[in-house]
Design a protein around this motif. Structure first.
Motif, PDB file in Angstrom:
ATOM      1  N   ARG A  28       0.966  -1.033  -0.041  1.00 22.61           N
ATOM      2  CA  ARG A  28      -0.172   0.027  -0.012  1.00 22.61           C
ATOM      3  C   ARG A  28       0.844   1.062  -0.065  1.00 22.61           C
ATOM      4  O   ARG A  28       0.620   2.441  -0.643  1.00 22.61           O
ATOM      5  N   ARG A  33       0.076   5.290  -0.556  1.00 19.55           N
ATOM      6  CA  ARG A  33      -1.105   5.508   0.391  1.00 19.55           C
ATOM      7  C   ARG A  33       0.069   6.013   1.724  1.00 19.55           C
ATOM      8  O   ARG A  33       1.182   5.592   1.872  1.00 19.55           O
ATOM      9  N   GLU A  37      -3.640   6.366   6.147  1.00 23.64           N
ATOM     10  CA  GLU A  37      -4.609   5.644   5.181  1.00 23.64           C
ATOM     11  C   GLU A  37      -4.656   3.923   5.385  1.00 23.64           C
ATOM     12  O   GLU A  37      -5.540   3.204   5.523  1.00 23.64           O
ATOM     13  N   ASN A  41      -7.258   1.503   7.050  1.00 26.46           N
ATOM     14  CA  ASN A  41      -7.947   0.396   6.257  1.00 26.46           C
ATOM     15  C   ASN A  41      -7.352  -1.083   7.203  1.00 26.46           C
ATOM     16  O   ASN A  41      -8.309  -2.024   7.223  1.00 26.46           O
ATOM     17  N   ARG A  44     -10.017  -1.393   9.904  1.00 25.19           N
ATOM     18  CA  ARG A  44     -11.560  -1.580   9.377  1.00 25.19           C
ATOM     19  C   ARG A  44     -11.477  -3.062   9.089  1.00 25.19           C
ATOM     20  O   ARG A  44     -12.602  -3.883   9.500  1.00 25.19           O
ATOM     21  N   TYR A  45     -10.224  -3.776   8.751  1.00 24.46           N
ATOM     22  CA  TYR A  45     -10.254  -5.171   8.373  1.00 24.46           C
ATOM     23  C   TYR A  45     -10.386  -5.828   9.585  1.00 24.46           C
ATOM     24  O   TYR A  45     -10.965  -6.885   9.658  1.00 24.46           O
TER      25      TYR A  45
END
Length: 64
Positions: A28, A33, A37, A41, A44-45
């Protein structure tokens, strides 16, 4: 401990010790990124993974 802080801590540990997560972070960041960021992510995962684990551990309740 707030949930966000717990997710952040889990993400940090995974970034330091889990090879799949380190590969993900490297991929990433190579895409341009920012660390912020990538961390978003990852959290969230992790939260989705945790939800699925907790949800499957709950016994099915009867609606009758």
């Amino acid at each position: 401990m707030p949930i966000n802080r717990a997710l952040y801590t889990v993400a940090l540990v995974r970034m330091g010790h889990d090879s799949r997560t380190r590969d993900y972070v490297a991929r990433r960041t190579a895409e341009g990124r920012t660390k912020r960021e990538v961390m978003r992510n990852l959290k969230r995962y992790i939260s989705r993974q945790l939800f699925r684990t907790l949800n499957s551990a709950q016994p099915a309740t009867s609606t009758t």
